[in-house]
Design a protein around this motif. Structure first.
Motif, PDB file in Angstrom:
ATOM      1  N   GLN A   1      -8.830  16.826   7.459  1.00 23.99           N
ATOM      2  CA  GLN A   1     -10.122  16.011   7.184  1.00 23.99           C
ATOM      3  C   GLN A   1      -9.901  15.562   6.003  1.00 23.99           C
ATOM      4  OE1 GLN A   1     -10.874  14.379  10.075  1.00 23.99           O
ATOM      5  NE2 GLN A   1     -12.423  15.366  11.017  1.00 23.99           N
ATOM      6  N   SER A   2      -8.748  15.777   5.181  1.00 26.62           N
ATOM      7  CA  SER A   2      -8.761  15.135   3.827  1.00 26.62           C
ATOM      8  C   SER A   2      -8.815  13.557   4.039  1.00 26.62           C
ATOM      9  CB  SER A   2      -7.404  15.464   3.147  1.00 26.62           C
ATOM     10  OG  SER A   2      -7.571  16.866   2.665  1.00 26.62           O
ATOM     11  N   ASP A   3      -9.414  13.121   2.957  1.00 28.21           N
ATOM     12  CA  ASP A   3      -9.774  11.471   2.932  1.00 28.21           C
ATOM     13  C   ASP A   3      -8.283  10.887   2.817  1.00 28.21           C
ATOM     14  OD1 ASP A   3      -8.888  12.285   0.181  1.00 28.21           O
ATOM     15  OD2 ASP A   3     -10.631  10.998  -0.630  1.00 28.21           O
ATOM     16  N   LEU A   4      -8.111   9.375   2.843  1.00 22.89           N
ATOM     17  CA  LEU A   4      -6.886   8.848   2.889  1.00 22.89           C
ATOM     18  C   LEU A   4      -7.123   8.064   1.360  1.00 22.89           C
ATOM     19  CD1 LEU A   4      -7.081   7.319   6.240  1.00 22.89           C
ATOM     20  CD2 LEU A   4      -5.051   8.122   5.505  1.00 22.89           C
ATOM     21  N   ASP A   5      -6.174   8.677   0.575  1.00 24.09           N
ATOM     22  CA  ASP A   5      -6.195   7.856  -0.689  1.00 24.09           C
ATOM     23  C   ASP A   5      -5.068   6.838  -0.688  1.00 24.09           C
ATOM     24  OD1 ASP A   5      -8.122   9.728  -2.174  1.00 24.09           O
ATOM     25  OD2 ASP A   5      -6.478  11.126  -1.420  1.00 24.09           O
ATOM     26  N   ILE A   6      -5.243   5.740  -0.851  1.00 25.39           N
ATOM     27  CA  ILE A   6      -4.428   4.634  -0.885  1.00 25.39           C
ATOM     28  C   ILE A   6      -4.518   3.934  -2.282  1.00 25.39           C
ATOM     29  CG2 ILE A   6      -3.838   2.401   0.434  1.00 25.39           C
ATOM     30  CD1 ILE A   6      -5.008   3.672   2.968  1.00 25.39           C
ATOM     31  N   CYS A   7      -3.183   3.353  -2.454  1.00 26.11           N
ATOM     32  CA  CYS A   7      -3.038   2.827  -3.767  1.00 26.11           C
ATOM     33  C   CYS A   7      -2.414   1.293  -3.533  1.00 26.11           C
ATOM     34  CB  CYS A   7      -2.115   3.600  -4.735  1.00 26.11           C
ATOM     35  SG  CYS A   7      -1.780   2.561  -6.229  1.00 26.11           S
ATOM     36  N   MET A   8      -3.275   0.336  -3.729  1.00 27.51           N
ATOM     37  CA  MET A   8      -2.856  -0.966  -3.703  1.00 27.51           C
ATOM     38  C   MET A   8      -2.028  -1.582  -4.992  1.00 27.51           C
ATOM     39  SD  MET A   8      -4.707  -4.279  -2.061  1.00 27.51           S
ATOM     40  CE  MET A   8      -4.765  -5.381  -3.245  1.00 27.51           C
ATOM     41  N   THR A   9      -0.907  -2.226  -4.572  1.00 28.07           N
ATOM     42  CA  THR A   9      -0.356  -3.073  -5.772  1.00 28.07           C
ATOM     43  C   THR A   9       0.154  -4.522  -5.135  1.00 28.07           C
ATOM     44  OG1 THR A   9       1.769  -2.109  -5.154  1.00 28.07           O
ATOM     45  CG2 THR A   9       0.639  -1.019  -6.950  1.00 28.07           C
ATOM     46  N   LEU A  10       0.540  -5.351  -6.099  1.00 30.62           N
ATOM     47  CA  LEU A  10       0.853  -6.625  -5.521  1.00 30.62           C
ATOM     48  C   LEU A  10       2.071  -6.860  -5.767  1.00 30.62           C
ATOM     49  CD1 LEU A  10      -2.330  -8.642  -6.946  1.00 30.62           C
ATOM     50  CD2 LEU A  10      -1.846  -8.122  -4.712  1.00 30.62           C
ATOM     51  N   GLU A  11       3.096  -7.432  -4.952  1.00 26.71           N
ATOM     52  CA  GLU A  11       4.436  -7.672  -5.046  1.00 26.71           C
ATOM     53  C   GLU A  11       4.785  -8.641  -6.279  1.00 26.71           C
ATOM     54  OE1 GLU A  11       6.591  -7.023  -0.879  1.00 26.71           O
ATOM     55  OE2 GLU A  11       6.270  -8.971  -1.404  1.00 26.71           O
ATOM     56  N   GLY A  12       5.672  -8.060  -7.028  1.00 26.96           N
ATOM     57  CA  GLY A  12       6.224  -8.956  -8.086  1.00 26.96           C
ATOM     58  C   GLY A  12       5.314  -8.622  -9.388  1.00 26.96           C
TER      59      GLY A  12
ATOM     60  N   LEU B   1       1.040  -1.289  -0.004  1.00 24.82           N
ATOM     61  CA  LEU B   1       0.080  -0.001   0.006  1.00 24.82           C
ATOM     62  C   LEU B   1       0.912   1.246   0.066  1.00 24.82           C
ATOM     63  CD1 LEU B   1      -2.744  -0.835   2.674  1.00 24.82           C
ATOM     64  CD2 LEU B   1      -2.833  -1.339   0.172  1.00 24.82           C
ATOM     65  N   VAL B   2       0.327   2.176  -0.729  1.00 26.12           N
ATOM     66  CA  VAL B   2       1.127   3.632  -0.573  1.00 26.12           C
ATOM     67  C   VAL B   2       0.183   4.638  -0.701  1.00 26.12           C
ATOM     68  CG1 VAL B   2       3.551   3.915  -1.501  1.00 26.12           C
ATOM     69  CG2 VAL B   2       1.595   3.407  -2.907  1.00 26.12           C
ATOM     70  N   LEU B   3       0.426   5.847   0.089  1.00 23.29           N
ATOM     71  CA  LEU B   3      -0.531   6.877   0.263  1.00 23.29           C
ATOM     72  C   LEU B   3      -0.219   7.755  -0.899  1.00 23.29           C
ATOM     73  CD1 LEU B   3      -0.190   8.201   3.931  1.00 23.29           C
ATOM     74  CD2 LEU B   3      -2.471   7.766   2.786  1.00 23.29           C
ATOM     75  N   PHE B   4      -1.312   8.367  -1.457  1.00 22.67           N
ATOM     76  CA  PHE B   4      -1.157   9.283  -2.241  1.00 22.67           C
ATOM     77  C   PHE B   4      -2.021  10.538  -2.279  1.00 22.67           C
ATOM     78  CE2 PHE B   4      -4.478   8.761  -5.621  1.00 22.67           C
ATOM     79  CZ  PHE B   4      -5.093   7.580  -5.271  1.00 22.67           C
TER      80      PHE B   4
END
Ligand code: ATP
Ligand code: MG
Length: 348
Positions: free
Chosen positions: A75-86, A61-64
């Motif tokens: 109070q901004s939303d949490l924008d999270i991007c998910m990737t899969l290892e490899g 996971l990374v925040l953006f």
């Protein structure tokens, strides 16, 4: 965005510019998160990643977004991007299946509520509500370009504190005037940030350079992500060596804020020109074939994406009117401003 008759403004006074400047700086102090709030976001991210790794193997996971681009609110939303290892790209990935397992996994997390997958959007996401902090957020998959535009915005924010302050002022202005919610037919805060950056690049002398046009060496490098060039100049420590106009603009934030309102109400031609932060030379709506749109804001990387494409004529004119009113309010010297927001949090 039709041309309208603008009322002439009374003469600006030095005292009023000073007051304007104080209001802008106060706005930044009121809304920018402190170090603890920034750390809390990183902590939530780490907690999610640890939790998810047991259920979705290889999840990273990374925040953006505004948690990272320098223009975040408490109070901004949490924008999270998910990737899969490899797995470098989403190519060949069954996104729906991943969204489904992500939804299932998040529903088991005790600190979360209102887990809602949204698969109809351009980028599928899972929304959530974090009970302890009251923060909302979403996790998207392989939202790679958004990670790059977050980094680009963060670089502009790092160049000059006035960039940061003005972007906060613009975001507060958009929220207070109710013109800052793309899901309700207006523009996203990302779009307003691009409007501020464009103005600061076009100002004379400019406050910021066009980082995407700058490079070291003979030839401009091309870095492709999802088929788009994401190159921009990153060596900010040496910006003064490569950008002759470094620190030439000495205006105060107050002057720039009023300058921005004048620019978008008196100078800028919305019908003919695209708001485009990737190059200095003006870009026409004709060239982009965006003439039928009321407002054209080009994404700095995905050049096929007009952030103003979804605006109705009514909404576009509502937004322009908000700018015109602001030009009058911030361009008419008074001795003090009424307190516009009594409870800072209620807007966000
Ligand atoms: P806020 O403080 O209002 O949350 P934000 O910049 O995080 O501001 P979001 O709407 O949460 O705005 O969007 C998160 C991020 O997603 C943006 O910073 C940007 O990187 C990317 N993004 C949002 N909308 C778009 C869009 N229409 N096109 C491309 N990228 C976008
Ligand atoms: Mg956000």
């Amino acid at each position: 965005f039709r041309r309208v008759e603008l009322e002439p403004l009374p003469h600006m006074t030095l005292d009023f510019v000073k007051l304007l400047n104080e209001v802008c700086e106060q706005c930044y102090r009121d809304f920018a998160p402190d170090d603890v709030e920034v750390k809390v976001r990183e902590h939530i991210l780490q907690d999610f990643e640890n939790f998810l790794r047991c259920q979705v193997p290889g999840a990273k996971l990374v925040l953006f977004g505004s948690s990272k681009n320098g223009f975040g609110f408490k109070q901004s939303d949490l924008d999270i991007c998910m990737t899969l290892e490899g797995l470098d790209t989403a190519e060949g990935l069954d996104s729906m299946a991943v969204i489904e397992s992500l939804t299932k996994a998040l529903r088991k997390h005790h600190g979360l509520r209102n887990i809602l997958p949204i698969t109809t959007a351009k980028v599928p996401i899972v929304k959530f509500y974090h009970t302890k902090t009251g923060l909302e957020g979403d996790i998207s998959l392989y939202n790679t370009l958004a990670l790059h535009n977050t980094e680009l915005l963060a670089s502009y924010a790092a160049i000059d504190i006035r960039v940061k302050i003005l972007c906060y002022v613009m975001k507060v202005f958009a929220k207070v005037c109710d013109i800052g919610d793309a899901s309700r037919g207006s523009l996203s805060s990302y779009a307003y940030t691009l409007m501020v950056l464009y103005f600061l690049q076009q100002r004379s002398p400019p406050v910021i350079p066009v980082l995407q046009e700058m490079y070291v060496g003979e030839k401009k490098p091309v870095v492709l992500v999802d088929g788009w060039d994401v190159h921009f100049f990153k060596d900010l420590k040496n910006l003064h060596k490569y950008w002759p106009e470094y620190k030439k603009n000495k205006e105060s934030v107050g002057q720039l804020w009023f300058g921005l309102l004048q620019f978008y109400t008196e100078t800028f031609n919305f019908k003919e020109t695209v708001i485009c932060i990737r190059r200095k030379e003006p870009l026409t709506t004709f060239k982009k074939q965006w003439t039928s749109k009321h407002l054209a804001i080009e994404d700095p990387f995905d050049l096929s994406h007009n952030l103003g494409a979804g605006l109705s004529r009514r909404m576009a004119s509502f937004i322009l009117k908000a700018f015109i009113n602001a030009r009058t309010v911030f361009g008419t010297p008074v001795r003090c401003f009424p307190p516009e927001y009594s409870n800072k949090m209620e807007y966000f």
